[in-house]
Design a protein around this motif. Structure first.
Motif, PDB file in Angstrom:
ATOM      1  N   ASN A  27      42.583  34.613  46.839  1.00  0.00           N
ATOM      2  CA  ASN A  27      42.412  35.859  45.756  1.00  0.00           C
ATOM      3  C   ASN A  27      43.525  36.773  46.159  1.00  0.00           C
ATOM      4  O   ASN A  27      43.443  37.629  47.264  1.00  0.00           O
ATOM      5  N   ILE A  28      44.593  37.151  45.381  1.00  0.00           N
ATOM      6  CA  ILE A  28      45.561  37.830  45.824  1.00  0.00           C
ATOM      7  C   ILE A  28      45.646  39.192  44.922  1.00  0.00           C
ATOM      8  O   ILE A  28      45.557  40.371  45.923  1.00  0.00           O
ATOM      9  N   LEU A  29      45.285  39.149  43.777  1.00  0.00           N
ATOM     10  CA  LEU A  29      45.359  40.636  42.893  1.00  0.00           C
ATOM     11  C   LEU A  29      44.060  40.596  41.892  1.00  0.00           C
ATOM     12  O   LEU A  29      43.967  39.443  41.532  1.00  0.00           O
ATOM     13  N   THR A  30      43.639  41.649  41.561  1.00  0.00           N
ATOM     14  CA  THR A  30      42.797  41.927  40.177  1.00  0.00           C
ATOM     15  C   THR A  30      43.589  42.573  39.364  1.00  0.00           C
ATOM     16  O   THR A  30      44.406  43.498  39.808  1.00  0.00           O
ATOM     17  N   ILE A  31      43.843  41.978  38.212  1.00  0.00           N
ATOM     18  CA  ILE A  31      44.733  42.623  37.244  1.00  0.00           C
ATOM     19  C   ILE A  31      43.662  43.083  36.072  1.00  0.00           C
ATOM     20  O   ILE A  31      43.116  42.299  35.528  1.00  0.00           O
ATOM     21  N   LYS A  32      43.929  44.538  35.996  1.00  0.00           N
ATOM     22  CA  LYS A  32      43.057  44.944  34.653  1.00  0.00           C
ATOM     23  C   LYS A  32      43.826  46.079  34.014  1.00  0.00           C
ATOM     24  O   LYS A  32      44.580  47.065  34.621  1.00  0.00           O
ATOM     25  N   ASN A  33      43.981  46.119  32.652  1.00  0.00           N
ATOM     26  CA  ASN A  33      44.714  47.123  31.851  1.00  0.00           C
ATOM     27  C   ASN A  33      46.128  47.109  32.442  1.00  0.00           C
ATOM     28  O   ASN A  33      46.460  48.448  32.537  1.00  0.00           O
ATOM     29  N   ASN A  34      46.701  46.035  32.589  1.00  0.00           N
ATOM     30  CA  ASN A  34      48.062  46.212  33.107  1.00  0.00           C
ATOM     31  C   ASN A  34      48.384  46.911  34.467  1.00  0.00           C
ATOM     32  O   ASN A  34      49.340  47.426  34.704  1.00  0.00           O
ATOM     33  N   LYS A  35      47.211  46.934  35.178  1.00  0.00           N
ATOM     34  CA  LYS A  35      47.370  47.627  36.535  1.00  0.00           C
ATOM     35  C   LYS A  35      46.910  46.308  37.450  1.00  0.00           C
ATOM     36  O   LYS A  35      46.000  45.605  37.304  1.00  0.00           O
ATOM     37  N   ALA A  36      47.524  46.454  38.693  1.00  0.00           N
ATOM     38  CA  ALA A  36      47.157  45.364  39.616  1.00  0.00           C
ATOM     39  C   ALA A  36      46.368  46.070  40.860  1.00  0.00           C
ATOM     40  O   ALA A  36      46.826  47.339  41.400  1.00  0.00           O
ATOM     41  N   MET A  37      45.312  45.706  41.132  1.00  0.00           N
ATOM     42  CA  MET A  37      44.695  46.360  42.675  1.00  0.00           C
ATOM     43  C   MET A  37      44.272  45.066  43.532  1.00  0.00           C
ATOM     44  O   MET A  37      44.172  43.888  43.124  1.00  0.00           O
ATOM     45  N   SER A  38      43.826  45.505  44.937  1.00  0.00           N
ATOM     46  CA  SER A  38      43.502  44.667  45.839  1.00  0.00           C
ATOM     47  C   SER A  38      42.076  43.879  45.237  1.00  0.00           C
ATOM     48  O   SER A  38      41.472  44.751  44.795  1.00  0.00           O
ATOM     49  N   PRO A  39      42.134  42.557  45.428  1.00  0.00           N
ATOM     50  CA  PRO A  39      40.939  42.097  44.864  1.00  0.00           C
ATOM     51  C   PRO A  39      39.541  42.533  45.499  1.00  0.00           C
ATOM     52  O   PRO A  39      39.814  42.547  46.958  1.00  0.00           O
ATOM     53  N   LYS A  40      38.398  42.651  44.987  1.00  0.00           N
ATOM     54  CA  LYS A  40      37.291  42.994  45.845  1.00  0.00           C
ATOM     55  C   LYS A  40      36.095  42.255  45.349  1.00  0.00           C
ATOM     56  O   LYS A  40      35.132  42.208  45.976  1.00  0.00           O
ATOM     57  N   THR A  41      36.247  41.249  44.236  1.00  0.00           N
ATOM     58  CA  THR A  41      35.375  40.384  43.813  1.00  0.00           C
ATOM     59  C   THR A  41      35.677  38.802  43.816  1.00  0.00           C
ATOM     60  O   THR A  41      36.859  38.522  43.746  1.00  0.00           O
ATOM     61  N   LEU A  42      34.762  38.072  43.577  1.00  0.00           N
ATOM     62  CA  LEU A  42      35.237  36.811  43.248  1.00  0.00           C
ATOM     63  C   LEU A  42      35.054  36.151  41.910  1.00  0.00           C
ATOM     64  O   LEU A  42      34.218  36.864  41.256  1.00  0.00           O
ATOM     65  N   PRO A  43      35.620  35.308  41.526  1.00  0.00           N
ATOM     66  CA  PRO A  43      35.582  34.808  40.209  1.00  0.00           C
ATOM     67  C   PRO A  43      34.171  34.171  40.174  1.00  0.00           C
ATOM     68  O   PRO A  43      33.603  33.619  41.046  1.00  0.00           O
ATOM     69  N   ASN A  44      33.545  34.090  38.734  1.00  0.00           N
ATOM     70  CA  ASN A  44      32.294  33.374  38.835  1.00  0.00           C
ATOM     71  C   ASN A  44      32.216  31.812  38.915  1.00  0.00           C
ATOM     72  O   ASN A  44      33.413  31.366  39.022  1.00  0.00           O
ATOM     73  N   PHE A  45      31.251  31.578  39.337  1.00  0.00           N
ATOM     74  CA  PHE A  45      30.891  29.967  39.628  1.00  0.00           C
ATOM     75  C   PHE A  45      31.622  29.317  38.203  1.00  0.00           C
ATOM     76  O   PHE A  45      31.203  29.665  37.212  1.00  0.00           O
ATOM     77  N   PHE A  46      32.223  28.148  38.426  1.00  0.00           N
ATOM     78  CA  PHE A  46      32.501  27.579  37.485  1.00  0.00           C
ATOM     79  C   PHE A  46      33.489  28.115  36.281  1.00  0.00           C
ATOM     80  O   PHE A  46      33.751  27.672  35.391  1.00  0.00           O
ATOM     81  N   SER A  47      34.366  29.265  36.951  1.00  0.00           N
ATOM     82  CA  SER A  47      35.171  29.907  35.807  1.00  0.00           C
ATOM     83  C   SER A  47      36.376  29.170  35.780  1.00  0.00           C
ATOM     84  O   SER A  47      36.612  28.291  37.002  1.00  0.00           O
ATOM     85  N   PRO A  48      36.723  28.819  34.664  1.00  0.00           N
ATOM     86  CA  PRO A  48      38.194  28.028  34.635  1.00  0.00           C
ATOM     87  C   PRO A  48      39.270  28.688  35.286  1.00  0.00           C
ATOM     88  O   PRO A  48      39.410  29.933  35.128  1.00  0.00           O
ATOM     89  N   VAL A  49      40.181  27.931  35.811  1.00  0.00           N
ATOM     90  CA  VAL A  49      41.253  28.488  36.501  1.00  0.00           C
ATOM     91  C   VAL A  49      42.491  27.947  35.578  1.00  0.00           C
ATOM     92  O   VAL A  49      42.483  26.740  35.159  1.00  0.00           O
ATOM     93  N   ARG A  50      43.472  28.828  35.350  1.00  0.00           N
ATOM     94  CA  ARG A  50      44.735  28.067  34.322  1.00  0.00           C
ATOM     95  C   ARG A  50      45.987  28.669  35.027  1.00  0.00           C
ATOM     96  O   ARG A  50      46.033  29.529  35.904  1.00  0.00           O
ATOM     97  N   ASP A  51      47.205  28.064  34.344  1.00  0.00           N
ATOM     98  CA  ASP A  51      48.462  28.347  34.922  1.00  0.00           C
ATOM     99  C   ASP A  51      48.586  29.796  34.717  1.00  0.00           C
ATOM    100  O   ASP A  51      48.149  30.523  33.716  1.00  0.00           O
TER     101      ASP A  51
END
Ligand SMILES: Nc1ncnc2c1ncn2[C@@H]1O[C@H](COP(=O)(O)OP(=O)(O)OP(=O)(O)O)[C@@H](O)[C@H]1O
Ligand SMILES: [Mg+2]
Length: 507
Positions: free
Chosen positions: A88-112
């Protein structure tokens, strides 16, 4: 489009199963959505996965090979698949990028990734300098990468990659993009005479070349360019640090001559003038004299000094000052050093770099703020920044690497062998542009000194193709995979833009 599902793993090493038919690549960027925003991830490894036990896999393959039977124990799409290891490289929220601190949920789809995912980078970058386009695996995205050129150049750049991977092409692109910028001057020591473009596409083809590019060469300067000459009176003993490996008595003798004869110290050594009250061991002066004569291509006949090369007794008095003035006027100064030995090239660099640093050090804070950054481009950088060289003593380039950024003087160092550069200097090079590197120790040296955590990127770096790179920089929000455009194409496209079409309207 869903490319896979997150199935397990840990922070920095998330496992995703690939949807059949989607060829996820090494280095590919993927997005997973969470309640906290989008998580940008990158593939750093690929492994096989299967629902069948090893024994059953061997059975199926045996039947196929020996019996020509297409036995399927489970639906083939479910049976075997590829697993991608993602960091995991970044968390992007409201057009802002932050260092990631959480994991995606189990069975989250990943896309291009899409262009829109990178809108957080599109806010205004001061002194924007273009490096290339964002890349996901081997696919180029329509996301141009701009970084703050002034910051990047003053905090040193390291460009590294195995031979033929595109270091010079990238350097040409950067120089080309910098020519019309007013925040920096570039000094290029060019041992392959490849950047001006005497016989090929180069900086001479830039629309502002006349005003902003200067070319110095020792042989047949093209119209408007200058013959390279330096006056030996401009040379001080410390300019030879890192150029000639003097012994202590030899060094003491140099300084004694400088003290006694000032700017005429070199000719005084050559003419073996006496220094009152000082007696040297005879051999010492003979060695200094011979080495200076060899290096500077000077000869002594009947008490007269003849100059056979670019170092002259009478000519070239203003060269260093002129070059530094041009750099302060944000020009790009290219010096063709292709005809010289390594030592002479370094001596030339040392003469100019020392003058730049001295001048900038003498400016007061307010004046310095108004000055452009000066960056010195060094090919085969370990020649002056290598551990072996620096063990014998520091030189102007290592001084600039350590303290230049305070005075807006930076290095742009190019090398195939970063491992030869001491770690303290590597760590000071705040932007690293990493092209494909075959040798593991070289990759390791970069990974250990990069601005971002590249500890899982070893394979990624090894797999980089010509023109593909990773930018790791203190001034970038993440280690950016980029595709570098081909220099000749940039020039061709820009030239077409400047040719008015028949209607008299620019294309
Ligand atoms: N960004 C690119 N896009 C397309 N082709 C490229 C790119 N970069 C390099 N190449 C191809 O690779 C060749 C070698 O590139 P370049 O001379 O820049 O390598 P280098 O890393 O400087 O090698 P060396 O260590 O020998 O100096 C180029 O002539 C070009 O054909
Ligand atoms: Mg090159």
């Amino acid at each position: 489009m869903t490319k896979g599902l997150v199935i397990s793993g840990e922070f920095g090493n998330i496992l995703a199963r690939e949807k059949s038919g989607n060829k996820i690549e090494l280095g590919e960027l993927l997005i997973a959505k969470t309640s906290e925003g989008k998580i940008l991830m990158q593939v750093f490894d690929l492994v096989y996965g299967s629902q069948l036990s090893q024994q059953n896999l061997e059975l199926v393959s045996g039947l196929r090979l020996e019996e020509d039977t297409e036995l399927e124990l489970i639906d083939p799409k479910l049976r075997t698949y590829t697993l991608s290891k993602l960091k995991n490289i970044l968390t992007i929220k409201n057009n802002k990028a932050m260092s990631p601190k959480t994991l995606p949920n189990f069975f989250s789809p990943v896309r291009d990734v899409t262009k829109e995912d990178f809108e957080f980078m599109s806010s205004h970058v001061p002194n924007a300098l273009y490096f290339g386009d964002l890349r996901s695996g081997s696919k180029k995205l329509d996301v141009p990468i701009y970084l703050n050129g002034e910051k990047i150049l003053s905090h040193h750049i390291l460009i590294c990659g195995t031979t033929g991977r595109g270091k010079s092409v990238l350097m040409s692109n950067l120089l080309w993009n910098i020519i019309d910028k007013d925040y920096c001057g570039m000094l290029v020591l060019d041992p392959h005479d490849e950047y001006y473009g005497r016989n090929k596409t180069g900086m001479k083809d830039h629309i502002q070349a006349k005003e902003k590019v200067e070319y110095f060469t020792p042989r047949n300067p093209p119209p408007g360019c200058r013959h390279l000459k330096f006056n030996i009176k401009q040379m001080l003993p410390h300019h030879f640090n890192g150029v000639v490996d003097w012994s202590d008595p030899q060094r003491q003798a140099l300084y004694a001559y400088f003290k006694a004869y000032g700017r005429d110290w070199i000719s005084s050594v050559l003419l073996e003038k006496e220094i009152e009250g000082v007696k040297f061991f005879e051999g010492t002066i003979a060695v200094i004299k011979r080495r200076l004569m060899q290096l500077l291509k000077l000869e002594v006949h009947n008490e007269e000094i003849n100059c056979k090369g670019i170092f002259d007794l009478n000519l070239g008095e203003g060269t260093i000052k002129d070059i530094v003035n041009s750099l302060e006027e944000t020009k790009t100064v290219i010096i063709d050093t292709s005809e010289f030995s390594e030592n002479v090239e370094i001596l030339i660099g040392s003469l100019i770099a020392s003058e730049v640093l001295d001048r900038y050090k003498n400016y007061n804070f307010e004046d310095l703020k108004k000055k452009p950054v000066v960056s010195i481009v060094l090919e085969e950088a370990p020649r002056v920044l290598g551990k072996e060289v620096l063990e014998k003593g520091s030189n102007i380039f290592s001084t600039i690497a350590r303290e230049g950024r305070k005075f807006k003087v930076g290095l742009t160092a190019i090398t195939q062998l970063p491992s030869l550069i001491p770690r303290t200097i590597l760590a000071n090079m705040n932007t690293k542009i990493i092209l494909g590197i075959e040798m593991k120790p070289e990759r390791q040296a970069l990974i250990e000194s990069a601005a971002q955590d590249l500890s899982t990127d070893d394979r990624n770096i090894a797999a980089l193709d010509k023109g593909e790179a990773i930018i790791s920089s203190n001034f970038a929000s993440f280690a950016m995979p980029i595709k570098i455009p081909f220099f000749d194409l940039i020039v061709k496209n820009e030239k077409q833009e400047h040719i008015p079409s028949f209607a008299g309207v620019k294309k």
